[in-house]
Design an enzyme around this catalytic site. Sequence first.
Site, mmCIF file in Angstrom:
data_model
loop_
_atom_site.group_PDB
_atom_site.id
_atom_site.type_symbol
_atom_site.label_atom_id
_atom_site.label_comp_id
_atom_site.label_asym_id
_atom_site.label_seq_id
_atom_site.Cartn_x
_atom_site.Cartn_y
_atom_site.Cartn_z
ATOM 1 N N GLY A 113 0.857 -1.189 0.000
ATOM 2 C CA GLY A 113 0.000 0.000 0.000
ATOM 3 C C GLY A 113 0.885 1.229 0.000
ATOM 4 N N ASP A 133 1.770 -2.161 -4.568
ATOM 5 C CA ASP A 133 0.424 -1.560 -4.593
ATOM 6 C C ASP A 133 -0.304 -2.148 -5.796
ATOM 7 O OD1 ASP A 133 -0.747 1.308 -3.166
ATOM 8 O OD2 ASP A 133 -1.800 0.570 -4.939
ATOM 9 N N ARG A 160 -18.317 3.268 10.024
ATOM 10 C CA ARG A 160 -17.238 2.425 10.527
ATOM 11 C C ARG A 160 -17.359 0.999 10.004
ATOM 12 N NH1 ARG A 160 -13.834 4.052 14.456
ATOM 13 N NH2 ARG A 160 -14.335 6.196 14.900
ATOM 14 N N ASN A 186 -6.524 0.640 9.217
ATOM 15 C CA ASN A 186 -7.585 0.750 10.235
ATOM 16 C C ASN A 186 -8.831 -0.061 9.869
ATOM 17 O OD1 ASN A 186 -6.654 2.408 12.344
ATOM 18 N ND2 ASN A 186 -6.762 4.212 11.022
ATOM 19 N N ASP A 229 -0.585 7.679 18.898
ATOM 20 C CA ASP A 229 -1.378 8.274 19.983
ATOM 21 C C ASP A 229 -0.461 8.832 21.068
ATOM 22 O OD1 ASP A 229 -3.687 7.528 18.638
ATOM 23 O OD2 ASP A 229 -3.792 5.585 19.626
ATOM 24 N N ARG A 253 1.064 12.173 20.150
ATOM 25 C CA ARG A 253 0.095 13.275 20.311
ATOM 26 C C ARG A 253 -0.026 13.656 21.786
ATOM 27 N NH1 ARG A 253 -3.878 10.461 15.872
ATOM 28 N NH2 ARG A 253 -3.034 11.569 14.089
ATOM 29 N N HIS A 262 -6.737 1.567 19.452
ATOM 30 C CA HIS A 262 -6.354 2.709 18.619
ATOM 31 C C HIS A 262 -7.663 3.274 18.076
ATOM 32 C CE1 HIS A 262 -4.197 5.312 15.995
ATOM 33 N NE2 HIS A 262 -4.667 4.742 14.899
HETATM 34 P P1 NAI Z 1 -4.431 5.885 0.767
HETATM 35 O O1 NAI Z 1 -5.775 5.739 0.152
HETATM 36 O O2 NAI Z 1 -3.655 7.121 0.503
HETATM 37 O O3 NAI Z 1 -3.523 4.626 0.371
HETATM 38 C C1 NAI Z 1 -3.956 3.292 0.410
HETATM 39 C C2 NAI Z 1 -3.244 2.531 -0.690
HETATM 40 O O4 NAI Z 1 -3.578 1.133 -0.558
HETATM 41 C C3 NAI Z 1 -3.647 2.958 -2.096
HETATM 42 O O5 NAI Z 1 -2.499 3.347 -2.846
HETATM 43 C C4 NAI Z 1 -4.319 1.726 -2.681
HETATM 44 O O6 NAI Z 1 -4.112 1.576 -4.067
HETATM 45 C C5 NAI Z 1 -3.627 0.620 -1.886
HETATM 46 N N1 NAI Z 1 -4.331 -0.679 -1.912
HETATM 47 C C6 NAI Z 1 -5.658 -0.922 -1.794
HETATM 48 N N2 NAI Z 1 -5.902 -2.236 -1.864
HETATM 49 C C7 NAI Z 1 -4.700 -2.847 -2.021
HETATM 50 C C8 NAI Z 1 -4.278 -4.204 -2.142
HETATM 51 N N3 NAI Z 1 -5.162 -5.222 -2.133
HETATM 52 N N4 NAI Z 1 -2.949 -4.454 -2.278
HETATM 53 C C9 NAI Z 1 -2.051 -3.441 -2.293
HETATM 54 N N5 NAI Z 1 -2.395 -2.150 -2.185
HETATM 55 C C10 NAI Z 1 -3.692 -1.852 -2.044
HETATM 56 O O7 NAI Z 1 -4.673 5.691 2.338
HETATM 57 P P2 NAI Z 1 -3.707 6.166 3.532
HETATM 58 O O8 NAI Z 1 -4.063 7.533 3.959
HETATM 59 O O9 NAI Z 1 -2.306 5.855 3.153
HETATM 60 O O10 NAI Z 1 -4.209 5.171 4.701
HETATM 61 C C11 NAI Z 1 -4.016 3.771 4.585
HETATM 62 C C12 NAI Z 1 -4.579 3.066 5.826
HETATM 63 O O11 NAI Z 1 -3.817 3.422 6.986
HETATM 64 C C13 NAI Z 1 -6.030 3.460 6.153
HETATM 65 O O12 NAI Z 1 -6.749 2.317 6.558
HETATM 66 C C14 NAI Z 1 -5.867 4.438 7.307
HETATM 67 O O13 NAI Z 1 -7.027 4.531 8.089
HETATM 68 C C15 NAI Z 1 -4.702 3.791 8.023
HETATM 69 N N6 NAI Z 1 -3.992 4.671 8.973
HETATM 70 C C16 NAI Z 1 -3.616 4.107 10.157
HETATM 71 C C17 NAI Z 1 -2.917 4.827 11.098
HETATM 72 C C18 NAI Z 1 -2.479 4.154 12.361
HETATM 73 O O14 NAI Z 1 -2.020 4.845 13.270
HETATM 74 N N7 NAI Z 1 -2.569 2.847 12.482
HETATM 75 C C19 NAI Z 1 -2.603 6.244 10.875
HETATM 76 C C20 NAI Z 1 -2.988 6.737 9.571
HETATM 77 C C21 NAI Z 1 -3.679 5.964 8.668
#
Ligand code: NAI
Length: 303
Positions: A6, A30, A85, A117, A145, A148, A172
């Site tokens: 991803g 990706d 959610r 998430n 967390d 922050r 989280h």
């Molecule tokens: P984004 O939409 O910018 O990137 C997600 C990427 O995953 C995209 O490039 C998409 O093409 C790719 N993708 C989707 N299905 C796929 C698959 N089967 N195989 C490979 N790649 C695939 O999203 P962002 O902002 O990068 O967030 C990603 C995740 O991280 C979300 O679920 C978000 O909620 C979570 N997150 C978790 C945090 C934490 O503290 N644990 C903090 C920030 C975000």
Amino acid sequence: MITIIGTGRVGSTLASQLAAEELDDITLIDIVKGLPQGEALDIGHMATQYAADVDLVGSNDYQALAGSDIVILVAGLARRPDMTRMDLLNKNTGIIKQVAEQIKQHAPNSKVMMITNPMDVMTYVALKVTGFPTNRVFGMGGMLDSSRYRNLLAKTLGVSYSSVNGMVIGEHGESMTPLASRTSINGIPLKELLGEEKTKEAVEKTRKIAAEVIALKGATFYAPAQGVVKMVESIVKDKRCVYPVCTYLNGQYGVSDVCIGVPVVLGKNGIERIIEVPLEDSEKEYFMKGVQSIKAAISSIQI
Ligand code: NAI
């Protein structure tokens, strides 16, 4: 080799921060054609300027997972205002199940770090689908967390970030549990410096700040990426840092069969040890709320 699955906002930011630290070679995967390849080139050019000798490869093929020591899972959707959610839970469960199968097949000896998430639930899904031992499947949320929480305390007290020692454990999400009873300013108990009321306020503010960032810029990526970098560093260098990490509990903290954030020792084998600390009543209340909410989500999905 470290593989990031991803390469969206969090994945690409993470790749650039990891490359700058020169911890290991990096593979980016990706489903979007060209995206991981382009990121690999761009970040490689950045690494050259840092004189960080790191090889970056981008691919749309899960076979590129072969040889990974650490696989970081950040594929999937972030919650949009029009999504419930439950929508997010169902969509990301489907993605994580599919990707975890590929990890099991192509990188059976790897350690798996979940970012997607709802992270605690997705960690559980990856653990069950891969069948890997519990020390090798864990998640990042508490690092973010905690950053922050520490940021807020440092600003309130007018002291350096480096002087604030404290962790946020638990879910989280909305029931996150800042460990105020265990927080110190370089050894001086937080409550002695800040007082009971202001400490409570800081804990409440910590729970709300994620929503504020999302409302302002729609996503968060710099701080989560750095949380992952710190965890990867502790594993690669076997530093055995004590960090809040989402891990599988089997009786610790009085709960079983759930993945949730607790203090652990993080080293070359992943989770080297879970540390149990007594919680104050209000901390226990939030921790248990988190356990209930994660368990409810787990029982609502098909793994
Ligand atoms: P984004 O939409 O910018 O990137 C997600 C990427 O995953 C995209 O490039 C998409 O093409 C790719 N993708 C989707 N299905 C796929 C698959 N089967 N195989 C490979 N790649 C695939 O999203 P962002 O902002 O990068 O967030 C990603 C995740 O991280 C979300 O679920 C978000 O909620 C979570 N997150 C978790 C945090 C934490 O503290 N644990 C903090 C920030 C975000």
